[in-house]
Design a protein around this motif. Structure first.
Motif, mmCIF file in Angstrom:
data_model
loop_
_atom_site.group_PDB
_atom_site.id
_atom_site.type_symbol
_atom_site.label_atom_id
_atom_site.label_comp_id
_atom_site.label_asym_id
_atom_site.label_seq_id
_atom_site.Cartn_x
_atom_site.Cartn_y
_atom_site.Cartn_z
ATOM 1 N N ASP A 169 0.835 -1.210 0.000
ATOM 2 C CA ASP A 169 0.000 0.000 0.000
ATOM 3 C C ASP A 169 0.860 1.246 0.000
ATOM 4 O O ASP A 169 0.578 2.211 -0.725
ATOM 5 N N ALA A 170 1.895 1.235 0.822
ATOM 6 C CA ALA A 170 2.751 2.408 0.936
ATOM 7 C C ALA A 170 3.382 2.735 -0.417
ATOM 8 O O ALA A 170 3.511 3.908 -0.789
ATOM 9 N N VAL A 171 3.766 1.680 -1.159
ATOM 10 C CA VAL A 171 4.383 1.908 -2.462
ATOM 11 C C VAL A 171 3.363 2.475 -3.459
ATOM 12 O O VAL A 171 3.674 3.388 -4.220
ATOM 13 N N THR A 172 2.110 1.975 -3.393
ATOM 14 C CA THR A 172 1.071 2.536 -4.283
ATOM 15 C C THR A 172 0.812 3.997 -3.935
ATOM 16 O O THR A 172 0.538 4.804 -4.833
ATOM 17 N N LEU A 173 0.896 4.313 -2.630
ATOM 18 C CA LEU A 173 0.643 5.697 -2.214
ATOM 19 C C LEU A 173 1.721 6.638 -2.752
ATOM 20 O O LEU A 173 1.431 7.787 -3.077
ATOM 21 N N ILE A 174 2.944 6.153 -2.850
ATOM 22 C CA ILE A 174 4.008 6.986 -3.438
ATOM 23 C C ILE A 174 3.595 7.379 -4.847
ATOM 24 O O ILE A 174 3.684 8.536 -5.252
ATOM 25 N N GLU A 175 3.087 6.390 -5.586
ATOM 26 C CA GLU A 175 2.693 6.630 -6.974
ATOM 27 C C GLU A 175 1.562 7.657 -7.031
ATOM 28 O O GLU A 175 1.577 8.574 -7.863
#
Lengths: 379, 311
Positions: A256-262
């Motif tokens: 989730d954290a990585v998708t939020l970066i995007e």
């Protein structure tokens, strides 16, 4: 008065240690042991161990800076005898006592010594934990002992309760690789800190261990493990049962954290059609961006700060004038602005447009404040 | 092998104070060797103090007495950085009449805890079987090793520096099989009514024995059967004594009484003044050589600083 100096050879070793250690070793205090107190030859190192710090005093001798240093361990570790029996077994021991070949010209030798001592300290603590007479601990230890990077610490003292602390490394994956573009020098890890009180005899209802998630500090830019809600520990549970579910949970949080970066990246990109190209933007974690704006003849900078909760939380806005300065010569800034129309359900371009409209109005207020404050200074 | 426990460590006041003086006058950290005796002492049950005597342990215990020490001006004088003992060097330093019972380390502004190397050096010392010795006063032989370690420090933390005392010390015994230090109580022995009777006091100073007989140089030696080595030593000592006597014959002592006694005073005074002149010469030599040693030490220190890039 003479300036405090560290003998160059000692300084070279200390600097090498500070810049090349695989984890951050802090130098807590430095002092002199000579009659001439301007020559610094002893210092305390705080070395990370089992999610805490162990403090060791390194004692050099400024009278003889070529000699190898000595180490005084913590008051609880008087029984720690790192190179015991190494003289006899030096051949069979793959790890040679590095004091045998102390080379004062080699700046790496202090770091080598400290790393070697830390490894031996780990063995020593493992042995101490293994000797604890507690059925439940023995069982728990047996299930996690094979984990790579596991650290443990036996805490005992006169006024302290006996307890065993584990730092269990979680997730086999390489977090550095998952976060694309990150330039972390250290390997990012998440640990579960588990503290078991020592009870001794077997009980039907052993006390619940104290649990806490800890991550390497740099990881906070992407994920705050303090905010991850830990699963409850039910009666009769053991770590072998608890860890897999926790790791699953964490893996999804990281995803989730990585998708939020995007998502944050898309938002910053969407701001560009309204505000122009950013002056400055955090291109890796996309937590910050600054734009130069104009309203009539008033020029100002808009700073965006995006929390990890974005888009649930709106970005923090700060306006900074490029024409008004306070008495110390610093540009006047507004307070953080969060009270503006916002919905996490809007798509990014609508978010950007709404903020642009808000800033267009707000900048007039801000200009007034700036003018007033400059006016006051002149009076 | 399990090591025997030493119950208490005694040190005469003057020895301790000269040790502290040695430390406070050195420019940096020092270490050195401790000499003395370890003897088996039967506990005295003759105490009038009812409270302590009844339950006391009646078995004899080992008491260590530190009588002297040797220290060079630096650290690591007899061991390597990895705590290996330099035995040949140690042999040249330990006097023939002294027993090495342990060592000491004096370091400024550090915690009063043994360091990594101190533990390792004590382990090496006490496991060097060549240095083993026997306990005194024991009916059965008790083999002991130099297992004592005395640590001297000066106050280190800021709040400690407000303290009035300037030195801390502790003494430890390295015990096997645990392989760890055990802190020991240290008793300072001063002669005086509070520390037993004068009669109990035994001097521990290692003064060399001089096995020379007082005999008439003219008389024939009758005891030729004795060991020739002993004879050689005796005659060597006798000749040294003759040099000191400076021609003053034993026979002249006869003049102590009788009519010639008044003239005799003059002869003795002459002998004394010659001896004092010799002593003065000796003192001057010692002073000069001490100055040379100090000069050399300073030169060595400068060289070390130069190598270390401190100039």
């Amino acid at each position: 008065m003479a300036v405090d100096t560290i003998p160059p050879l000692i300084n070279a070793q200390l600097n090498y240690l500070r810049s090349n250690a695989p984890f951050s070793i802090k130098v807590e205090q430095m002092w002199s042991g000579c009659r001439n107190p301007s020559l610094i030859d002893r210092f305390t190192l705080a070395i990370p161990f089992c999610l805490d710090y162990i403090k060791w005093d390194v004692i050099y001798n400024a009278q003889n800076p070529l000699a190898a240093p000595d180490v005084i361990f913590g008051p609880e570790d008087e029984a720690f005898h790192p190179f015991r029996g190494m003289r006899e077994e030096s051949l069979s021991n793959s790890k040679k006592n590095c004091l045998l070949e102390w080379n004062y010209k080699d700046p790496a030798c202090l770091l080598t010594l400290i790393l070697q001592l830390r490894d031996l300290y780990m063995v020593y603590q493992k042995q101490r934990v293994g000797e604890v007479d507690d059925e439940r601990l023995k069982f728990e230890l047996g299930t996690i002992i094979s984990k790579e990077g596991l650290e443990m610490y036996m805490s005992s003292g006169v006024e302290k309760p006996e307890e065993v602390r584990f730092a269990v490394p979680l997730l086999g994956m390489d977090i550095n690789k998952i976060v694309i573009g990150s330039s972390w020098r250290q390997q990012q890890k998440i640990y579960l800190q588990v503290i078991f009180p020592v009870v001794g005899k077997f009980t039907n209802k052993p006390p619940v261990p104290r649990l806490k998630l800890v991550s390497t500090p740099d990881l906070r830019a992407v994920l705050s493990v303090e905010d991850v809600r830990l699963l409850p520990w039910s009666d009769g549970m053991c770590l072998a049962e608890y860890l897999p579910t926790l790791e699953e949970l964490l893996a999804s949080q990281i995803k989730d954290a990585v998708t939020l970066i995007e998502l944050r990246r898309q938002f910053i990109v969407a701001l560009a059609p309204f505000f122009g190209r950013p002056l400055e933007a955090d291109s890796v974690f996309c937590r910050k961006a600054s734009f130069l704006s104009v309203s009539g003849i008033f020029t100002f900078v808009v700073h965006f700060a995006l929390t990890l909760q974005f888009p649930k939380q709106p970005p923090l806005l700060v306006l900074q004038s490029s024409q008004h300065f306070d008495l110390r010569g610093a540009a006047i800034k507004s307070s953080s602005l969060t009270e503006y129309p916002w919905s996490p359900r809007w798509d990014v371009s609508e978010m950007a447009e709404r903020i642009f409209d808000f800033v267009a109005d707000e900048c007039l207020n801000f200009r007034k404040i700036c003018n007033e404050s400059v006016h006051q200074q002149q009076r | 092998m399990e090591s025997r426990e030493i119950k208490e460590v005694h040190i005469p006041g003057p020895t301790l104070s000269s040790l502290l003086h040695r430390m406070s006058t050195s420019s940096g950290d020092i270490d050195g060797l401790l000499f003395g005796t370890i003897s088996l002492n039967a506990p005295s049950n003759l105490s009038d103090d009812v409270s302590s005597s009844s339950a006391a342990d009646n078995s004899p215990s080992l008491i260590a007495t530190i009588t002297s020490f040797f220290s060079s001006s630096s650290t690591a004088s007899f061991y390597s950085p990895s705590a290996q003992i330099n035995l040949p060097l140690l042999r040249t330093v330990v006097p023939r009449s002294g027993t090495l019972i342990g060592w000491f380390s004096g370091r400024r502004k550090t915690a009063l805890r043994p360091s990594m190397r101190e533990l390792a050096v004590t382990e090496s010392l006490s496991s060097t079987t060549a240095l083993n010795f026997q306990a005194l006063n024991s009916p059965n032989p008790i083999t002991l090793s130099p297992s004592l370690f005395m640590l001297l420090t000066t106050p280190f933390r800021k709040e400690d520096q407000l303290l009035i005392h300037t030195h801390d010390y502790r003494v430890y015994q390295f015990r096997l099989p645990a392989g760890a230090f055990e802190p020991k109580t240290m008793k300072i022995i001063n002669i005086g009514p509070r520390v037993g009777n004068y009669a109990d006091y035994e001097t521990n100073s290692p003064f060399p024995e001089m096995p020379c007989e007082i005999r008439d140089p003219d008389s024939m030696s009758e005891d030729d059967k004795s060991d020739s080595d002993d004879m050689n030593l005796a005659s060597k000592n006798q000749s040294q004594l003759d040099i000191c006597a400076d021609g003053f014959q034993l026979k002249q002592l006869e003049n102590l009484t009788g009519p010639v006694a008044s003239g005799y005073t003059g002869q003795v005074e002459e002998l004394y003044s010659k001896m004092i002149a010799k002593l003065n010469g000796l003192a001057k030599l010692v002073e000069q050589s001490s100055a040379t040693v100090l000069e050399q030490e300073n030169r060595n220190m400068k060289l070390r600083y130069k190598v270390a890039g401190l100039e």
